[in-house]
Structure formats: C-alpha cells, structure tokens
Scaffold this motif. Structure first.
Motif, PDB file in Angstrom:
ATOM      1  N   ILE A  60       0.865  -1.171   0.000  1.00 33.37           N
ATOM      2  CA  ILE A  60       0.000   0.000   0.000  1.00 33.37           C
ATOM      3  C   ILE A  60       0.908   1.230   0.000  1.00 33.37           C
ATOM      4  CG2 ILE A  60      -1.527   1.349   1.502  1.00 33.37           C
ATOM      5  CD1 ILE A  60      -2.960  -0.855   0.020  1.00 33.37           C
ATOM      6  N   ASN A 105      -1.708  17.368  -1.254  1.00 32.70           N
ATOM      7  CA  ASN A 105      -2.669  16.347  -0.815  1.00 32.70           C
ATOM      8  C   ASN A 105      -2.010  14.965  -0.790  1.00 32.70           C
ATOM      9  OD1 ASN A 105      -5.190  15.382   0.006  1.00 32.70           O
ATOM     10  ND2 ASN A 105      -5.814  14.923  -2.079  1.00 32.70           N
ATOM     11  N   THR A 153      -4.312   7.259  -0.188  1.00 31.95           N
ATOM     12  CA  THR A 153      -3.825   5.891   0.004  1.00 31.95           C
ATOM     13  C   THR A 153      -4.142   5.100  -1.256  1.00 31.95           C
ATOM     14  OG1 THR A 153      -4.299   6.122   2.348  1.00 31.95           O
ATOM     15  CG2 THR A 153      -4.062   3.872   1.513  1.00 31.95           C
ATOM     16  N   MET A 154      -3.220   4.253  -1.703  1.00 30.64           N
ATOM     17  CA  MET A 154      -3.456   3.510  -2.951  1.00 30.64           C
ATOM     18  C   MET A 154      -2.888   2.086  -2.905  1.00 30.64           C
ATOM     19  SD  MET A 154      -2.389   4.486  -6.803  1.00 30.64           S
ATOM     20  CE  MET A 154      -0.677   4.094  -6.621  1.00 30.64           C
ATOM     21  N   GLY A 155      -3.688   1.164  -3.408  1.00 31.70           N
ATOM     22  CA  GLY A 155      -3.247  -0.221  -3.476  1.00 31.70           C
ATOM     23  C   GLY A 155      -3.189  -0.773  -4.890  1.00 31.70           C
ATOM     24  N   ILE A 172      -6.537   5.621  -9.978  1.00 31.39           N
ATOM     25  CA  ILE A 172      -6.873   6.719  -9.050  1.00 31.39           C
ATOM     26  C   ILE A 172      -8.294   7.127  -9.405  1.00 31.39           C
ATOM     27  CG2 ILE A 172      -6.284   9.050  -8.281  1.00 31.39           C
ATOM     28  CD1 ILE A 172      -3.386   8.507  -9.167  1.00 31.39           C
ATOM     29  N   ALA A 173      -9.237   6.686  -8.596  1.00 33.43           N
ATOM     30  CA  ALA A 173     -10.656   6.817  -8.932  1.00 33.43           C
ATOM     31  C   ALA A 173     -11.061   8.267  -9.141  1.00 33.43           C
ATOM     32  CB  ALA A 173     -11.498   6.185  -7.828  1.00 33.43           C
ATOM     33  N   ASN A 231     -11.948  10.732  -6.317  1.00 33.12           N
ATOM     34  CA  ASN A 231     -10.913  11.205  -5.384  1.00 33.12           C
ATOM     35  C   ASN A 231     -10.431  12.595  -5.776  1.00 33.12           C
ATOM     36  OD1 ASN A 231     -11.080   8.792  -4.069  1.00 33.12           O
ATOM     37  ND2 ASN A 231      -9.235   7.922  -4.978  1.00 33.12           N
ATOM     38  N   HIS A 232     -10.232  13.413  -4.770  1.00 32.51           N
ATOM     39  CA  HIS A 232      -9.705  14.761  -5.007  1.00 32.51           C
ATOM     40  C   HIS A 232      -8.351  14.674  -5.741  1.00 32.51           C
ATOM     41  CE1 HIS A 232      -9.657  19.020  -4.323  1.00 32.51           C
ATOM     42  NE2 HIS A 232      -8.489  18.974  -3.706  1.00 32.51           N
ATOM     43  N   SER A 233      -7.559  13.665  -5.409  1.00 28.89           N
ATOM     44  CA  SER A 233      -6.234  13.493  -6.023  1.00 28.89           C
ATOM     45  C   SER A 233      -6.333  13.318  -7.539  1.00 28.89           C
ATOM     46  CB  SER A 233      -5.540  12.253  -5.448  1.00 28.89           C
ATOM     47  OG  SER A 233      -5.422  12.361  -4.070  1.00 28.89           O
ATOM     48  N   VAL A 272      -4.376   4.308   6.818  1.00 29.58           N
ATOM     49  CA  VAL A 272      -5.813   4.036   6.693  1.00 29.58           C
ATOM     50  C   VAL A 272      -6.600   5.340   6.839  1.00 29.58           C
ATOM     51  CG1 VAL A 272      -7.781   2.833   7.718  1.00 29.58           C
ATOM     52  CG2 VAL A 272      -5.574   1.667   7.526  1.00 29.58           C
ATOM     53  N   GLY A 330      -6.748   7.419   3.870  1.00 32.49           N
ATOM     54  CA  GLY A 330      -7.675   6.879   2.877  1.00 32.49           C
ATOM     55  C   GLY A 330      -9.135   7.075   3.250  1.00 32.49           C
ATOM     56  N   CYS A 364     -10.396  10.004   4.369  1.00 30.27           N
ATOM     57  CA  CYS A 364     -10.857  11.391   4.249  1.00 30.27           C
ATOM     58  C   CYS A 364     -10.376  11.970   2.927  1.00 30.27           C
ATOM     59  CB  CYS A 364     -10.374  12.227   5.444  1.00 30.27           C
ATOM     60  SG  CYS A 364      -8.583  12.327   5.574  1.00 30.27           S
ATOM     61  N   GLY A 368      -8.897  15.237   0.509  1.00 28.93           N
ATOM     62  CA  GLY A 368      -8.193  16.507   0.426  1.00 28.93           C
ATOM     63  C   GLY A 368      -9.106  17.645  -0.013  1.00 28.93           C
ATOM     64  N   LYS A 400      -4.276  17.122   4.674  1.00 26.04           N
ATOM     65  CA  LYS A 400      -3.814  15.851   5.252  1.00 26.04           C
ATOM     66  C   LYS A 400      -2.387  15.939   5.802  1.00 26.04           C
ATOM     67  CE  LYS A 400      -6.817  13.139   2.207  1.00 26.04           C
ATOM     68  NZ  LYS A 400      -7.038  11.848   1.545  1.00 26.04           N
ATOM     69  N   TYR A 425      -2.477  -4.871   1.420  1.00 19.24           N
ATOM     70  CA  TYR A 425      -3.889  -4.982   1.799  1.00 19.24           C
ATOM     71  C   TYR A 425      -4.504  -6.308   1.357  1.00 19.24           C
ATOM     72  CZ  TYR A 425      -8.539  -3.451   2.999  1.00 19.24           C
ATOM     73  OH  TYR A 425      -9.772  -3.349   3.572  1.00 19.24           O
TER      74      TYR A 425
HETATM   75  C1  LIG Z   1      -5.950   0.411   1.912  1.00 21.31           C
HETATM   76  C2  LIG Z   1      -6.558   1.381   0.936  1.00 21.31           C
HETATM   77  C3  LIG Z   1      -6.287   1.244  -0.421  1.00 21.31           C
HETATM   78  C4  LIG Z   1      -6.832   2.130  -1.345  1.00 21.31           C
HETATM   79  N1  LIG Z   1      -6.534   1.982  -2.672  1.00 21.31           N
HETATM   80  C5  LIG Z   1      -7.046   2.867  -3.578  1.00 21.31           C
HETATM   81  C6  LIG Z   1      -6.689   2.778  -4.969  1.00 21.31           C
HETATM   82  O1  LIG Z   1      -5.890   1.937  -5.381  1.00 21.31           O
HETATM   83  N2  LIG Z   1      -7.267   3.664  -5.829  1.00 21.31           N
HETATM   84  C7  LIG Z   1      -8.145   4.635  -5.411  1.00 21.31           C
HETATM   85  O2  LIG Z   1      -8.620   5.411  -6.240  1.00 21.31           O
HETATM   86  N3  LIG Z   1      -8.485   4.765  -4.099  1.00 21.31           N
HETATM   87  C8  LIG Z   1      -7.937   3.911  -3.176  1.00 21.31           C
HETATM   88  N4  LIG Z   1      -8.256   4.030  -1.844  1.00 21.31           N
HETATM   89  C9  LIG Z   1      -9.208   5.080  -1.447  1.00 21.31           C
HETATM   90  C10 LIG Z   1      -8.580   6.472  -1.337  1.00 21.31           C
HETATM   91  O3  LIG Z   1      -7.390   6.426  -0.575  1.00 21.31           O
HETATM   92  C11 LIG Z   1      -9.586   7.397  -0.667  1.00 21.31           C
HETATM   93  O4  LIG Z   1     -10.715   7.535  -1.502  1.00 21.31           O
HETATM   94  C12 LIG Z   1      -8.985   8.737  -0.313  1.00 21.31           C
HETATM   95  O5  LIG Z   1      -9.778   9.298   0.660  1.00 21.31           O
HETATM   96  C13 LIG Z   1      -8.854   9.678  -1.489  1.00 21.31           C
HETATM   97  O6  LIG Z   1      -8.332  10.884  -1.026  1.00 21.31           O
HETATM   98  P1  LIG Z   1      -8.492  12.254  -1.839  1.00 21.31           P
HETATM   99  O7  LIG Z   1      -9.976  12.522  -2.047  1.00 21.31           O
HETATM  100  O8  LIG Z   1      -7.858  13.298  -0.933  1.00 21.31           O
HETATM  101  O9  LIG Z   1      -7.771  12.093  -3.117  1.00 21.31           O
HETATM  102  C14 LIG Z   1      -7.693   3.170  -0.907  1.00 21.31           C
HETATM  103  C15 LIG Z   1      -7.958   3.316   0.465  1.00 21.31           C
HETATM  104  C16 LIG Z   1      -7.392   2.425   1.377  1.00 21.31           C
HETATM  105  C17 LIG Z   1      -7.673   2.621   2.846  1.00 21.31           C
END
Ligand SMILES: Cc1cc2nc3c(=O)[nH]c(=O)nc-3n(C[C@H](O)[C@H](O)[C@H](O)COP(=O)(O)O)c2cc1C
Length: 189
Positions: free
Chosen positions: A27, A39, A42-44, A60-61, A64-66, A90, A93, A95, A97, A102, A165
């Motif tokens: 992770i 910002n 968290t990413m897996g 990166i969905a 997500n703000h990122s 965790v 992930g 909350c 940005g 953060k 994870y």
């Molecule tokens: C263990 C874990 C793995 C995650 N992996 C991903 C991922 O691979 N891709 C993704 O878009 N979000 C992933 N997330 C969710 C984002 O980290 C989460 O939506 C985050 O709040 C986005 O922050 P942002 O809105 O500030 O960009 C993961 C969260 C956790 C806890």
C-alpha cells in the motif's frame, strides 16, 4: 533438488473479491500538489509496467480529489510507508483533500522533490517521483501511467515492514525474506 508440494483443496470464490488474492504490492501514499495545495491519498491498485523507462500504472478513482490534482499537474510522488504508520495510512484513505489538509492533520513532513512539484513524505521508506507518461486510459479506467523520474529509498532496514492490503480491513505485513537467486535465470533477476 525437488520440493515437497501439496495440492490445495478449493472452494468457489467470488470473482468480485479476487483482489484479495492478487493484490501484491505494498500500500502506498500518493502525494500531489496543484495550485499550491498539497494532498495525499492511500493507494493499493498499482503495477510495475516496464523497467526502462521506469513505468508504473495505477488506478486513481475519479471521485478522489487526487484524481483531478494529478491529472492537471501531471505529476505526483508515490511514497512507500511501513507498518509503524499503518493507522495513519488508513486514516488518510478515509478522508478527502477536498476538505482536509492531510499533511497538517496527520503531522507528516513534506520535503521538496527534485524532479517534480509534489511533496515527498519524509516518514515513508521510499519516495518515487512520477510524471504522467500516458493519459490514454484515464477516461476509460481511471488508470494513470507514470514514469518514475527520480527515486529515493532508505538504506535500512534492508527488508522494510511494508503493508499489503488483503481486504476486509486486514494488512499482511512484509519484512521476512528468503533468497532464490540461484534458481533464477540471470536475465530474470
Ligand atoms: C488500503 C486502501 C487502499 C486504497 N486503494 C485505492 C486505490 O488503489 N485507488 C483509489 O482510487 N483509491 C484507493 N483508496 C481510497 C482512497 O485512498 C480514498 O478515496 C482517499 O480518501 C482519497 O483521497 P483524496 O480525495 O484526498 O484524493 C484506498 C484506500 C485504502 C484505505
């Protein structure tokens, strides 16, 4: 020399859950900066795609703000955390940005990168500076392809306790290691 091998008994497994079997890498924390604001997410879902140039792809969905920050700035840093800060990983992930600073909230140290305008996270074992190399799959899959243009890695410990994870709130913690070097074809090392 041969190895004792066993046949595993299997059960039907839901295809929507296979991430629990396949998610291999650590992770990571993705840090970014856009219009002066930094910002972290968290990413897996990441994968190495090529050695040279050094390419990494990841999801990166769009929610997500990122996503927008990285798409617009076309750069970010992939930071590799270890088990000592798993709780923070965790929470980062959990909350966004969009309404949370953060770096401030989680008391992480932002250091200047060399090749990109996105902060390195000093508390992480490694920091990979990334430039967006190909945006062709972002619209369709939220899949970003980055070139790692600069990398920083700690010299110790040799085998960091990275967190992997397994779904359902569980991390596998790395750290152990065993060498199979002699069994590898040199070109595959
Ligand atoms: C263990 C874990 C793995 C995650 N992996 C991903 C991922 O691979 N891709 C993704 O878009 N979000 C992933 N997330 C969710 C984002 O980290 C989460 O939506 C985050 O709040 C986005 O922050 P942002 O809105 O500030 O960009 C993961 C969260 C956790 C806890």
């Amino acid at each position: 020399m041969g190895q004792a091998m066993k046949i595993y008994k299997k059960r039907d497994f839901p295809v929507s859950n296979i991430r629990r079997l396949l998610e291999p890498g650590p992770i990571v924390l993705v840090s970014s900066r856009y219009k002066g604001a930094a910002n972290i997410m968290t990413m897996g879902w990441h994968t190495v795609m090529e050695f040279s140039p050094s390419l990494v792809g990841c999801v990166i969905a769009g929610g997500n703000h990122s996503h927008d920050m990285i798409r617009k700035s076309r750069q970010c840093v992939i930071n590799v955390p270890t088990a000592d800060i798993a709780m923070t990983v965790v929470k980062i992930g959990n909350c966004s940005g969009a309404d949370t600073d953060k770096f401030g909230k989680f008391k992480l140290t932002a250091e200047a990168a060399i090749e990109v305008d996105a902060p390195l996270i000093a508390e992480c074992y490694a920091n990979l500076e990334c430039k967006l190399a190909d945006d062709a799959l972002i619209d369709k899959y939220d899949f970003f392809i980055f070139e790692i243009v600069k990398a920083h890695a700690a010299t110790a410990p040799k085998n960091p306790k990275t967190i992997h994870y397994r779904g359902d709130g569980e991390f596998m913690i790395a750290g152990g290691s065993r060498s199979y070097r002699k069994q590898f074809r040199p070109g595959m090392l």
